[in-house]
Design a protein around this motif. Structure first.
Motif, short mmCIF file in Angstrom:
data_model
loop_
_atom_site.label_atom_id
_atom_site.label_comp_id
_atom_site.label_asym_id
_atom_site.label_seq_id
_atom_site.Cartn_x
_atom_site.Cartn_y
_atom_site.Cartn_z
N UNK A 148 82.72 -11.81 -15.18
CA UNK A 148 81.77 -10.83 -14.66
C UNK A 148 81.68 -11.01 -13.15
N UNK A 149 81.36 -9.93 -12.47
CA UNK A 149 81.31 -9.96 -11.00
C UNK A 149 79.99 -9.34 -10.54
N UNK A 150 79.31 -10.02 -9.63
CA UNK A 150 78.16 -9.44 -8.93
C UNK A 150 78.59 -9.11 -7.51
N UNK A 151 78.31 -7.90 -7.08
CA UNK A 151 78.60 -7.48 -5.70
C UNK A 151 77.29 -7.42 -4.92
N UNK A 152 77.20 -8.19 -3.85
CA UNK A 152 76.05 -8.15 -2.96
C UNK A 152 76.45 -7.33 -1.75
N UNK A 153 75.77 -6.22 -1.54
CA UNK A 153 76.20 -5.30 -0.47
C UNK A 153 74.98 -4.70 0.21
N UNK A 154 75.18 -4.10 1.41
CA UNK A 154 74.03 -3.56 2.15
C UNK A 154 73.35 -2.41 1.41
N UNK A 155 72.04 -2.39 1.49
CA UNK A 155 71.25 -1.28 0.96
C UNK A 155 71.22 -0.18 2.03
N UNK A 156 72.35 0.51 2.16
CA UNK A 156 72.51 1.51 3.20
C UNK A 156 73.47 2.58 2.71
N UNK A 157 73.54 3.67 3.46
CA UNK A 157 74.43 4.76 3.10
C UNK A 157 75.88 4.28 3.04
N UNK A 158 76.30 3.49 4.04
CA UNK A 158 77.66 2.97 4.04
C UNK A 158 77.88 2.02 2.88
N UNK A 159 76.86 1.24 2.53
CA UNK A 159 76.98 0.29 1.44
C UNK A 159 77.07 0.95 0.08
N UNK A 160 76.60 2.19 -0.03
CA UNK A 160 76.61 2.87 -1.32
C UNK A 160 78.01 3.12 -1.85
N UNK A 186 89.04 -4.91 -16.23
CA UNK A 186 87.91 -5.83 -16.11
C UNK A 186 86.61 -5.03 -16.16
N UNK A 187 85.50 -5.73 -16.36
CA UNK A 187 84.21 -5.06 -16.42
C UNK A 187 83.76 -4.62 -15.04
N UNK A 188 82.94 -3.58 -14.99
CA UNK A 188 82.38 -3.15 -13.71
C UNK A 188 81.39 -4.20 -13.21
N UNK A 189 81.19 -4.22 -11.91
CA UNK A 189 80.36 -5.23 -11.28
C UNK A 189 78.88 -4.90 -11.40
N UNK A 190 78.06 -5.93 -11.25
CA UNK A 190 76.61 -5.74 -11.09
C UNK A 190 76.34 -5.47 -9.62
N UNK A 191 75.54 -4.45 -9.34
CA UNK A 191 75.29 -4.01 -7.97
C UNK A 191 73.99 -4.64 -7.46
N UNK A 192 74.12 -5.55 -6.47
CA UNK A 192 72.97 -6.25 -5.92
C UNK A 192 72.75 -5.75 -4.49
N UNK A 193 71.65 -5.01 -4.28
CA UNK A 193 71.37 -4.44 -2.96
C UNK A 193 70.66 -5.47 -2.09
N UNK A 194 71.01 -5.47 -0.79
CA UNK A 194 70.40 -6.42 0.14
C UNK A 194 70.18 -5.75 1.48
N UNK A 195 69.08 -6.06 2.13
CA UNK A 195 68.84 -5.56 3.47
C UNK A 195 69.87 -6.15 4.42
N UNK A 196 70.36 -5.34 5.37
CA UNK A 196 71.43 -5.84 6.23
C UNK A 196 70.90 -6.54 7.48
N UNK A 197 69.58 -6.78 7.54
CA UNK A 197 69.03 -7.49 8.69
C UNK A 197 68.04 -8.57 8.28
N UNK A 198 68.16 -9.04 7.03
CA UNK A 198 67.22 -10.05 6.52
C UNK A 198 67.57 -11.44 7.08
N UNK A 199 66.59 -12.32 7.08
CA UNK A 199 66.81 -13.68 7.53
C UNK A 199 66.99 -14.65 6.36
N UNK A 200 66.90 -14.13 5.13
CA UNK A 200 67.11 -14.94 3.95
C UNK A 200 67.33 -14.05 2.74
#
Length: 436
Positions: A180-192, A207-221
């Motif tokens: 299984x794969x988790x993708x961590x990507x920006x919560x933005x139009x480009x990230x979509x 293979x199975x489709x990935x789990x989509x994990x949204x993240x802010x692209x300017x977070x400190x953690x």
């Protein structure tokens, strides 16, 4: 990127060519000319060729100081060889500032200074910089591949497949490794767009489709995102996934400069016995980051990385390393393992071969774009497949009609170094067409 930061003048500040040559050792110069052949001086047999390279520097997000530094070193190298086909090569650099305003300012400066091309540059704001360049007919050669316009504008000549090829390739690379794969990507139009690209690569190997994990692209953690990514990559439990061929789960992240912050949060998670491998793409993870994170003892040991080019230790990079060693004057922003530096080197290779292919003495934006449009074949000595931008050479995918190089490389971190996982290039063109 660590080390000394180079200071840059205001985008509209200019230097005379003679002043720039005198101060060539100072890496802060905004214009580096071929310092042996000046207009009107003896030996100046052909008109100078002025180009621009821009990239963000000293910002709180993405910084690519190695790209303008590589352009400056290339200009000095060209000067040591008598110019490019007897033309003095003048390089203007500009801090794009990672803003639409900065990108537009750099493009307008290229127009104002008479640049015949913008070469080896980085900006995610293609809608801001391409319009001024198109209005002036100035070609954009070898961008980093992070904006849509680089693959749609009739004046763009990409040398790699950009973020799209990397994500599609990352899917193919992980398909044979991960359960299984988790993708961590920006919560933005480009990230979509990124989940579809990764999934297209995964599903080509069923293979199975990935789990989509949204993240802010300017977070400190990213502790919450890291926890969710690990949980989704190992669902339902490691004991149950072990029965399925003993394949691990995988967490891959494509957050640009914030990828380092994400994996720093990830490594702080308490151990829970799950078998999870990590992965990413070039531009989000590279050798400088691996070194700063502890090398063979760091979190990236064993990570799967999809790139555009051969690994940095490959002998095909030796000419670039020689130029950096001889003409960069100790500028420590210039790391030959940096994908931005490598892209700029390849882009200037294209420029030089285009200039040499122009019959008449004067080089203009129109002549450069014409020679490339006519299908000039550019060898990069194996750093990419041969490049051509004729109509028949383009991928023709709906989102990426200008793409001519849809190849990627599969790499892995072993003993703290990015090395080749699979020999040769992997063409993900069919995967990109599926994703489109």
């Amino acid at each position: 990127m660590t080390g000394r930061r180079r200071s840059f003048p205001h985008p509209f500040q200019t230097f005379s060519v003679r002043t720039a040559c005198t101060a060539a050792v100072a890496a802060g110069a905004s214009l580096i000319a071929g310092c042996g052949v000046l207009p009107g001086d003896p030996g100046g047999s052909r008109e100078p060729v002025t180009v621009m390279t821009f990239a963000p520097e000293d910002t709180e997000a993405t910084n690519m100081p190695g790209m303008p530094a590589m352009a400056e070193a290339y200009a000095r190298w060209a000067a040591s060889r008598g110019g490019v086909d007897s033309h003095e090569l003048r390089v203007i650099t500009c801090n794009e500032q990672n803003t639409p305003k900065g990108a537009a300012t750099c493009a307008r400066q290229a127009v104002d200074k008479g640049a015949v091309a913008v070469v080896g540059s980085y900006s995610q704001y293609g809608d801001a910089f391409m319009a001024p360049l198109e209005a002036a007919g100035i070609p954009f050669i070898g961008g980093f591949g992070v904006s849509d316009e680089e693959f749609t504008s009739y004046l763009s000549y990409p040398v790699n497949g950009g973020q799209a090829a990397l994500l599609a390739g990352n899917g193919e690379q992980l398909a044979d490794v991960c359960d299984k794969v988790s993708l961590v990507r920006p919560d933005s139009l480009a990230g979509d767009d990124l989940p579809d690209l990764l999934n297209a690569g995964l599903t080509r190997s069923k293979a199975r489709e990935s789990a989509d994990i949204l993240a802010a692209d300017n977070a400190t953690g990213y502790s919450g995102e890291a926890r969710r990514a690990r949980e989704r990559a190992a669902e339902p439990t490691w004991a149950e996934t072990a029965a399925d061929g003993d394949r691990p789960g995988c967490v891959t992240a494509a957050l640009g400069d914030r990828t380092e912050t994400f994996f720093d949060s990830y490594r702080r998670l308490p151990e829970d016995g799950r078998n999870i491998r990590i992965a990413s793409v070039m531009g989000s993870v590279g050798q400088p980051l691996i070194d700063s994170a502890g090398g063979r003892n760091g979190i990236y040991e064993g990570a799967y990385i999809t790139g555009w080019y051969p690994d940095a230790a490959d002998a095909r990079w030796d000419p670039m390393r020689d130029v950096i060693r001889t003409h960069a004057f100790g500028d420590n922003s210039l790391d030959p393992a940096d994908a931005g530096v490598q892209t700029t080197w390849i882009a200037y290779t294209v420029l030089e071969k285009a200039v040499r292919a122009i019959d008449s003495g004067t080089v203009t934006p129109g002549k450069i774009s014409h020679i490339l449009d006519q299908g000039l074949k550019v060898s990069t000595d194996g750093l990419t497949p041969d490049l051509r931008w004729g109509y028949e050479d383009m991928l023709g995918a709906a989102r990426y009609p200008r793409m001519v190089n849809s190849s990627v490389t599969f790499q892995v971190v072993r003993d703290g170094r990015l090395v080749t996982q699979r020999q040769g290039f992997v063409d993900v063109g069919a995967t990109l067409l599926d994703a489109s």
